[in-house]
Scaffold this motif. Structure first.
Motif: not given
Length: 222
Positions: A75-78, A80-87, A121-130, A153-158
């Motif tokens: 998704l385009d970071p701009d 995104i209107n919802r972010v959920a982080l679970s650790n 925007a951090l999820v954009q860094a999750a590109q597969p190495s292999r 991450s989520g946007d207004a379209t669901g």
């Protein structure tokens, strides 16, 4: 019939089925030659063709995971209107409205705008190495059934996109196993991603994401 068997058509080395507006086409791939050519036959056609071996190489030599995308459709970071982080310690949900980012759906617990946007925007860094596996049973092996970190991450379209990070994928712990999906369930497709962009997320708490300002108005407006 003897000639067909001699060129590796019966049985074929591989079968390719192609669908298009004109219908379904089945191609049987035969033996390859030292000269770089190969035999091919269309189902329903008695003729055997001698062709360039490019299709044979793609079908016989490459593994399916080599055809998977190197860039995930994030998704385009701009937008995104919802972010959920679970650790391991916390489950944090950030929402964005016209007033800005908040740690609750009602917008009463202000979140730091810069930190929230970085997280989006951090999820954009999750590109597969292999890519490592397509087997659902392997998710447990890679620590992805009970991941150490989940970022949604989520946007207004669901639309929702979830990244799950599991166990280290190498002895130096520079990479970790991951899976990505746009559904509630984890995808069976496992891959590795660099850990450094996500390392600090395992220690993030809601207090770290709060807006530290007491007064929101600029000095000149008071």
């Amino acid at each position: 019939a003897d000639a067909v068997a001699a060129v590796g058509r019966d049985p074929p080395q591989a079968v390719g089925i192609f669908e298009s507006d004109s219908g379904t086409h089945e191609i049987r791939l035969g033996s390859t030659n030292v000269a770089g050519t190969a035999y091919l036959q269309k189902t329903g056609d008695d003729r055997v063709y001698l062709v360039d071996a490019v299709l044979h190489r793609a079908a016989l030599d490459a593994e399916p995971k080599t055809w998977r995308p190197t860039q995930l459709p994030m998704l385009d970071p701009d937008r995104i209107n919802r972010v959920a982080l679970s650790n391991a310690q916390h489950q944090i949900e950030l929402t964005r409205s016209v007033e800005g980012w908040s740690l609750d759906a009602e917008g009463l617990e202000r979140a730091d705008a810069e930190k929230s946007q970085i997280l989006a925007a951090l999820v954009q860094a999750a590109q597969p190495s292999r890519y490592v596996s397509d087997d659902p049973a392997a998710l447990a092996q890679y620590g992805l059934v009970d991941p150490m970190l989940t970022l949604t991450s989520g946007d207004a379209t669901g639309t929702r996109q979830t990244l799950r990070l599991g166990q280290p994928a190498d002895l130096s712990e520079a990479t970790v196993y991951a899976t990505w999906s746009d559904t509630e369930s984890p995808s069976p497709v496992g891959f590795t991603v660099p850990l450094p962009p996500f390392r600090n997320l395992t220690e993030v708490t809601p207090l770290m994401l709060r807006d530290a300002r007491v007064v929101l108005a600029s000095p000149g407006a008071i």
